[in-house]
Design a protein around this motif. Structure first.
Motif, mmCIF file in Angstrom:
data_model
loop_
_atom_site.group_PDB
_atom_site.id
_atom_site.type_symbol
_atom_site.label_atom_id
_atom_site.label_comp_id
_atom_site.label_asym_id
_atom_site.label_seq_id
_atom_site.Cartn_x
_atom_site.Cartn_y
_atom_site.Cartn_z
ATOM 1 N N UNK A 63 0.784 -1.439 0.055
ATOM 2 C CA UNK A 63 -0.043 -0.006 -0.029
ATOM 3 C C UNK A 63 0.837 1.232 0.191
ATOM 4 N N UNK A 64 2.240 1.366 0.717
ATOM 5 C CA UNK A 64 2.991 2.703 0.973
ATOM 6 C C UNK A 64 3.467 2.539 -0.403
ATOM 7 N N UNK A 65 3.866 1.651 -1.180
ATOM 8 C CA UNK A 65 4.376 1.872 -2.551
ATOM 9 C C UNK A 65 3.383 2.452 -3.391
ATOM 10 N N UNK A 66 2.096 1.703 -3.289
ATOM 11 C CA UNK A 66 1.117 2.304 -4.233
ATOM 12 C C UNK A 66 0.893 4.004 -4.099
ATOM 13 N N UNK A 67 0.800 4.259 -2.978
ATOM 14 C CA UNK A 67 0.520 5.719 -2.535
ATOM 15 C C UNK A 67 1.769 6.444 -3.177
#
Length: 443
Positions: A80-84
């Motif tokens: 999720x952090x990479x996605x953001x």
């Protein structure tokens, strides 16, 4: 039950995709490529087309294949952090950091600068960008259907004029094609490959893919197979047109050196070529069309970026983001087109390989059962190499590391040293996932 798309809808969507990708700013890169590549223009053009046309096309297909409806959910398959972070960097790159200021710089270079005396200083660019982005800001705060009409009129006009310029330049070339310069002498294909990053169309395809998928679903086409087939057909139409235009503009640039000399950027090449063939009237017409087309593009970019960040940070209103991005873009545009492109190169060098690897992993998703470790391993090792390349492109002196990779990492010397680390990282991630008792799978 999923419907089938009529041929007319496929053609209209393909033409729409072409219009989305073919911003006025993209005119400048093939022309400059041709000037530098000279007699190696065909190999350089092939490399440019792979990243400037092929990768955006594959990105559109990736959305149809994945079933995802937005960039962040696709990138979050890794984490999720990479996605953001990936999505935020993508929108900032397409918006106030690079693509949006470039619309103002290109407009000035082609529409205003050719008619000013030499040595006028920074004031004309400053005045123009204030007016340009002020107008873009006002229209983005209060968007209307008039913009769609203007866009549909301006894109055909731009294409008609560029088409005429291309035909005349091919039928009556300005001069003989000169010898290649700099990196185009030995590694023209790979140099062209990296130059294709500058179009930023692969990054833009992550945003455009959403538009296409939503348009397809609105027509009642829901089957993944039908969606993918539709994306394939519409994408081929857009890609074919882009290949023709880009290749022809590269040729125009290659034949211009003998008459015009080596110029600072592609905007100068097109403006002077237009003046050479059609005189001042042709240069004025090209300038007006490019300014209007860039303005339409800038409104779309401001709207898209402001909408995304308003969703991420609801406390800041959409209108506030419009003003912030417009003011910031006006300031960045004042560094000038040549300088802006040189600033863009390091960042795109760093993030483009990540986008490419994410696209490849999207197609292999079912093969490795969506294990997040595969995404993380491949993207992490890719990032190490691509960020290093970006730092070197920005002028940071890290010769020891660079020399080491040049000697021992295959393909590093030609600018794609991230390929083998990406593969190794994916394999390593898959091995780690197998060692876990309950490997997390992302679907």
């Amino acid at each position: 039950m999923s419907k089938k798309a009529p041929l007319s809808f496929v053609i209209v969507t393909g033409l729409m995709l072409f219009a989305l990708f073919f911003g006025a700013g993209n005119l400048i890169f093939p022309a400059m490529l041709g000037q530098s590549a000279g007699t190696n223009l065909w190999s350089a053009s092939l490399g440019f087309i792979i990243t400037g046309v092929g990768l955006p096309f594959v990105t559109i297909l990736a959305f149809g294949f994945s079933g995802k409806s937005d960039v962040q959910s696709l990138a979050s398959r890794a984490h999720p952090m990479f996605g953001f972070i990936f999505t935020a960097v993508l929108y900032l790159s397409l918006g106030p950091l690079f693509a949006l200021p470039r619309t103002g710089s290109v407009s000035y270079e082609i529409g205003i600068k050719p008619f000013l005396p030499d040595g006028v200083g920074f004031l004309p660019l400053l005045v123009f960008t204030v007016i340009y982005f002020g107008l873009a800001c006002l229209l983005s705060i209060n968007p209307s259907k008039m913009l769609d009409i203007v866009g549909k009129i301006l894109t055909p006009l731009l294409l008609i004029f560029i088409g005429i310029l291309i035909v005349v330049a091919i039928a009556n070339p300005m001069g003989e094609i000169q010898s290649p310069i700099a990196d185009y002498s030995d590694n023209s294909f790979f140099k062209g490959f990296k130059e294709g990053y500058l179009t930023m169309d692969t990054l833009a395809a992550f945003a455009f893919g959403i538009i296409i998928i939503n348009a397809i679903k609105d027509k009642g086409i829901t089957s993944r197979r039908e969606v993918l087939g539709f994306c394939m057909k519409a994408g081929l139409i857009a890609a074919s047109l882009l290949v023709i235009v880009y290749t022809a503009l590269t040729y125009v640039g290659a034949t211009s050196v003998e008459k015009l000399g080596y110029l600072g950027n592609g905007g100068d090449v097109l403006a002077q070529a237009s003046n050479y063939f059609f005189g001042p009237a042709g240069a004025v017409l090209l300038g007006l069309i490019v300014i209007a087309a860039c303005l339409t593009t800038s409104i779309g970019l401001i709207t898209a970026c402001s909408s995304y960040f308003n969703k991420v940070i609801p406390a800041v209103s959409y209108k506030s983001f419009v003003v912030i991005f417009s003011v910031f873009s006006a300031a960045v545009a004042n560094v000038g087109l040549t300088k802006l492109i040189s600033i863009t190169v390091p960042v795109l060098t760093a993030i483009y390989p990540l986008a490419i690897v994410l696209i490849v992993l999207t197609f292999l998703h079912s093969f490795f059962k969506g294990k997040s470790e595969v995404y993380l391993g491949s993207l992490l090792l890719t990032a190490i190499i691509s960020i290093l390349d970006g730092l070197i492109a920005s002028g940071v002196e890290i010769y020891a590391i660079s020399d080491f990779f040049t000697d021992f990492l295959p393909l590093y010397s030609v600018g794609i040293g991230w390929v083998l680390p990406a593969i190794f990282g994916g394999v390593l991630g898959f091995a780690i996932s197998l060692m876990k008792r309950s490997p997390e799978e992302v679907y």
